[in-house]
Scaffold this motif. Structure first.
Motif, mmCIF file in Angstrom:
data_model
loop_
_atom_site.group_PDB
_atom_site.id
_atom_site.type_symbol
_atom_site.label_atom_id
_atom_site.label_comp_id
_atom_site.label_asym_id
_atom_site.label_seq_id
_atom_site.Cartn_x
_atom_site.Cartn_y
_atom_site.Cartn_z
ATOM 1 N N ASP A 63 0.828 -1.201 0.000
ATOM 2 C CA ASP A 63 0.000 0.000 0.000
ATOM 3 C C ASP A 63 0.872 1.264 0.000
ATOM 4 O O ASP A 63 2.115 1.187 0.023
ATOM 5 C CB ASP A 63 -1.018 -0.022 1.155
ATOM 6 N N GLY A 64 0.209 2.425 -0.044
ATOM 7 C CA GLY A 64 0.930 3.692 -0.146
ATOM 8 C C GLY A 64 1.938 3.922 0.964
ATOM 9 O O GLY A 64 3.117 4.189 0.693
ATOM 10 N N PRO A 65 1.503 3.820 2.240
ATOM 11 C CA PRO A 65 2.455 4.028 3.335
ATOM 12 C C PRO A 65 3.647 3.075 3.278
ATOM 13 O O PRO A 65 4.780 3.467 3.572
ATOM 14 C CB PRO A 65 1.601 3.778 4.580
ATOM 15 N N GLN A 66 3.389 1.819 2.887
ATOM 16 C CA GLN A 66 4.506 0.857 2.784
ATOM 17 C C GLN A 66 5.470 1.268 1.674
ATOM 18 O O GLN A 66 6.690 1.142 1.821
ATOM 19 C CB GLN A 66 3.960 -0.548 2.501
ATOM 20 N N PHE A 67 4.924 1.793 0.577
ATOM 21 C CA PHE A 67 5.767 2.253 -0.534
ATOM 22 C C PHE A 67 6.640 3.428 -0.086
ATOM 23 O O PHE A 67 7.853 3.464 -0.356
ATOM 24 C CB PHE A 67 4.876 2.647 -1.719
ATOM 25 N N LEU A 68 6.020 4.372 0.649
ATOM 26 C CA LEU A 68 6.782 5.527 1.155
ATOM 27 C C LEU A 68 7.898 5.071 2.089
ATOM 28 O O LEU A 68 9.018 5.582 2.052
ATOM 29 C CB LEU A 68 5.849 6.499 1.886
ATOM 30 N N ALA A 69 7.576 4.078 2.931
ATOM 31 C CA ALA A 69 8.580 3.555 3.854
ATOM 32 C C ALA A 69 9.729 2.903 3.085
ATOM 33 O O ALA A 69 10.900 3.019 3.480
ATOM 34 C CB ALA A 69 7.928 2.550 4.812
ATOM 35 N N GLU A 70 9.385 2.208 1.980
ATOM 36 C CA GLU A 70 10.415 1.604 1.134
ATOM 37 C C GLU A 70 11.365 2.679 0.582
ATOM 38 O O GLU A 70 12.587 2.539 0.645
ATOM 39 C CB GLU A 70 9.770 0.855 -0.041
ATOM 40 N N LEU A 71 10.753 3.758 0.045
ATOM 41 C CA LEU A 71 11.570 4.833 -0.531
ATOM 42 C C LEU A 71 12.541 5.399 0.492
ATOM 43 O O LEU A 71 13.688 5.708 0.187
ATOM 44 C CB LEU A 71 10.677 5.966 -1.065
ATOM 45 N N ALA A 72 12.062 5.501 1.753
ATOM 46 C CA ALA A 72 12.875 6.117 2.805
ATOM 47 C C ALA A 72 13.841 5.130 3.452
ATOM 48 O O ALA A 72 14.648 5.504 4.300
ATOM 49 C CB ALA A 72 11.949 6.721 3.865
ATOM 50 N N GLU A 93 -8.449 11.315 7.024
ATOM 51 C CA GLU A 93 -7.308 11.726 7.831
ATOM 52 C C GLU A 93 -6.183 10.716 7.671
ATOM 53 O O GLU A 93 -5.935 9.901 8.553
ATOM 54 C CB GLU A 93 -7.702 11.841 9.308
ATOM 55 N N PRO A 94 -5.508 10.758 6.537
ATOM 56 C CA PRO A 94 -4.483 9.730 6.309
ATOM 57 C C PRO A 94 -3.308 9.912 7.259
ATOM 58 O O PRO A 94 -2.924 11.039 7.579
ATOM 59 C CB PRO A 94 -4.060 9.967 4.860
ATOM 60 N N PHE A 95 -2.786 8.787 7.733
ATOM 61 C CA PHE A 95 -1.585 8.829 8.552
ATOM 62 C C PHE A 95 -0.388 8.707 7.612
ATOM 63 O O PHE A 95 -0.233 7.725 6.916
ATOM 64 C CB PHE A 95 -1.585 7.686 9.558
ATOM 65 N N LEU A 96 0.427 9.745 7.562
ATOM 66 C CA LEU A 96 1.565 9.715 6.655
ATOM 67 C C LEU A 96 2.853 9.945 7.419
ATOM 68 O O LEU A 96 2.945 10.843 8.248
ATOM 69 C CB LEU A 96 1.401 10.802 5.589
ATOM 70 N N ALA A 97 3.824 9.103 7.134
ATOM 71 C CA ALA A 97 5.073 9.165 7.885
ATOM 72 C C ALA A 97 5.940 10.340 7.438
ATOM 73 O O ALA A 97 6.760 10.844 8.178
ATOM 74 C CB ALA A 97 5.830 7.858 7.705
ATOM 75 N N GLY A 98 5.746 10.821 6.248
ATOM 76 C CA GLY A 98 6.616 11.884 5.746
ATOM 77 C C GLY A 98 6.992 11.591 4.314
ATOM 78 O O GLY A 98 6.626 10.560 3.769
ATOM 79 N N GLY A 99 7.699 12.503 3.701
ATOM 80 C CA GLY A 99 8.094 12.302 2.315
ATOM 81 C C GLY A 99 6.977 12.593 1.351
ATOM 82 O O GLY A 99 7.023 12.204 0.188
#
Lengths: 126, 402
Positions: A63-72, A93-99
């Protein structure tokens, strides 16, 4: 001057096709992926890196958050981390880690989407 | 009520005249007097009744008064009964009973004085009754405390359930709005795209082929919206026990073919090839709309959880039952989760990865039950899943008659 490339990561085939059609008509080169894992593959095999990633959050496989975590995570070329990410989501209210450069809510207005894309493209001297 | 209970007094003396004289002295309407001519006879009575007071003659053949008293003090049922010794001896004998320090021991000296006897007896009778009232009050208090404790426990549990229900509702609302927005997003984008082409006067976007594709996509998204709303309505129907079945005679094999045909494009998009094995017509008395819901739900689940892998559908009939099994080669379900998936809002994979309201299998289970049938799953983690629905061909006709 080469056209900017966009990577669209969206699992719904109808929405993906629409987004692609819109961006192509705006003069972009478009890469598509149905989920995060496919997006990583698309980045790996891309001739030129996309100037921006349009990312859905709810997707199977990765999913999106997992993809963002991969990039980081540092497992991938550093240049990938510098690509601005525009999140497209129906989650209120999406929870987003950053990036993430910006969040655009679904159902999205095409004008709003095109403006948001333009805002986050690297300035090019043409 | 403690006051309704008889107050009993035990008199023990080996001389019958003494017993009668003492009884005459202490007789009261509200007191029952038991008489025993020996220590042994007294013990029998002591074990049979509850006494407010025992008046013991000290000097008796066999077991004397002190021995009887010691026995009483050593027995749970009798150890708290106050004892009054009747003695002819001098006062130095008064303390021969070792149990005197345990309290409630008194002495009457012969010759007996009527007034002293009566007032001593009255004191012990009052004491006994007061202690009974107190005991009753304590018991009532304890009962109240236990009731309150149980009530508090119940309230705490209810509060916990409510809190859980609210959390589930909130999660459901956020999932439901997300699910509703997805087809709406697609519809909105399609419409805006067409508006842009219209504005530009670009007729090339409106060829028959392109319009056909748009209409197909719109129809798919609208069907998706309708199914979502139907599911939500079904949940409220199930909750209020209004899930009704309108049975009619139809061929299930035709229905299954029909559903697979309708979903062929979505199945292709999900990369699922379908193998359908049907023996021939399987006619039964079921609710067509509801059974169609079952087939669609199982098929969409197979697509969602087994994307890119083949789906196998087998329809069989025999023993007055139709059996439909839908098999996917997807992620599978670990055994510990297999019962949970038929409950509402339960899913094995996080909602961020797999769409849907988390209601499908719950509704399927309810529909199948309403038809007098059953559903089960055969699966293992990573080994795909087979959902097997069995429906009696007569539907619920037997129980409908009741």
């Amino acid at each position: 001057m080469q056209a900017n490339t966009l990577l669209i990561v969206e699992d719904d085939p109808d929405i993906r096709a629409c987004l692609e059609e819109i961006m192509v008509s705006e003069g972009f080169e478009v890469l598509t992926a149905a989920h995060g894992r496919e997006a990583l593959q698309a980045l790996q095999s891309a001739q030129t890196l996309p100037a921006l990633i349009l990312l859905d959050l709810t997707m199977p496989v990765m999913d999106g958050p997992q993809f963002l975590a991969e990039l980081a995570s540092g497992r991938w070329p550093e240049a990938w981390q510098r690509i601005p990410v525009l999140v497209l989501t129906a989650i209120s209210e999406p929870f987003l880690a950053g990036g993430v450069a910006e969040v655009v809510r679904k159902p999205v207005d095409i004008g709003v989407l095109i403006d948001a894309v333009a805002r986050h493209l690297p300035v090019s001297l043409s | 009520m403690p006051h309704r209970e008889k107050t009993r007094i035990l008199l023990v003396d080996d001389v019958p005249e003494n017993l009668l004289a003492l009884e005459a002295l202490i007789r009261r309407d509200d007191v029952v007097v038991h008489k025993a001519a020996s220590g042994d006879a007294a013990l029998e009575l002591l074990l049979a009744h509850d006494f407010a007071l025992a008046i013991l003659d000290v000097q008796m053949p066999g077991m004397d008064g002190f021995e009887l008293a010691e026995f009483m003090r050593g027995t749970e049922k009798t150890k708290h009964i106050p004892i009054v010794f009747v003695t002819a001896g001098g006062r130095e004998l008064n303390y021969a009973f070792k149990g005197y320090e345990s309290g409630a021991v008194d002495f009457l000296h012969k010759p007996l004085d009527a007034h002293t006897v009566k007032s001593k007896v009255n004191v012990f009778v009052d004491l006994y009754r007061q202690s009974k009232v107190l005991k009753h009050q304590l018991e009532t208090l304890e009962r109240n405390r236990q009731e309150q404790e149980a009530l508090l426990q119940e309230l705490t549990e209810t509060q916990e359930e409510l809190r859980k229900a609210i959390t589930i509702r909130d999660e459901f609302m956020s999932i439901a709005s997300h699910e509703l927005k997805t087809p709406l997003t697609s519809l909105k984008l399609q419409i805006q795209l067409r508006q842009r082409y219209l504005k530009k006067g670009d007729a090339s976007a409106f060829t028959i082929d392109k319009i056909a594709k748009m209409v197909e996509s719109d129809d798919r998204q609208i069907q998706r919206l309708i199914r979502l709303i139907d599911d939500m309505l079904d949940i409220s129907r199930i909750r209020s026990g209004r899930l009704t079945v309108h049975p009619a005679t139809f061929d299930l094999s035709e229905l299954v073919h029909d559903v697979v045909d309708r979903f062929s494009e979505q199945l292709a998009a999900a990369g699922c090839t379908v193998t359908l094995t049907v023996p021939g017509p399987v006619v039964g008395y079921w609710d067509h709309f509801r059974v169609e819901q079952v087939v669609i739900n199982l098929l969409t689940n197979a697509m969602r959880y087994g994307a890119g892998k083949p789906v196998t559908i087998v329809l069989e009939a025999g023993d007055g039952r139709a059996r439909l099994s839908v098999r996917d080669e997807g992620i599978g379900i670990a055994e510990e989760h297999q019962a949970r998936i038929f409950q509402q809002f339960e899913r094995v994979v996080s909602a961020s990865q797999i769409g849907g309201l988390g209601l499908g299998l719950y509704i399927v289970d309810q529909i199948v039950r309403a038809h007098g049938g059953s559903i089960r799953v055969e699966s293992a983690l990573g080994k795909g899943s087979t959902f097997i629905v069995e429906l009696p061909v007569e539907g619920n006709r037997a129980s409908d008659a009741s």
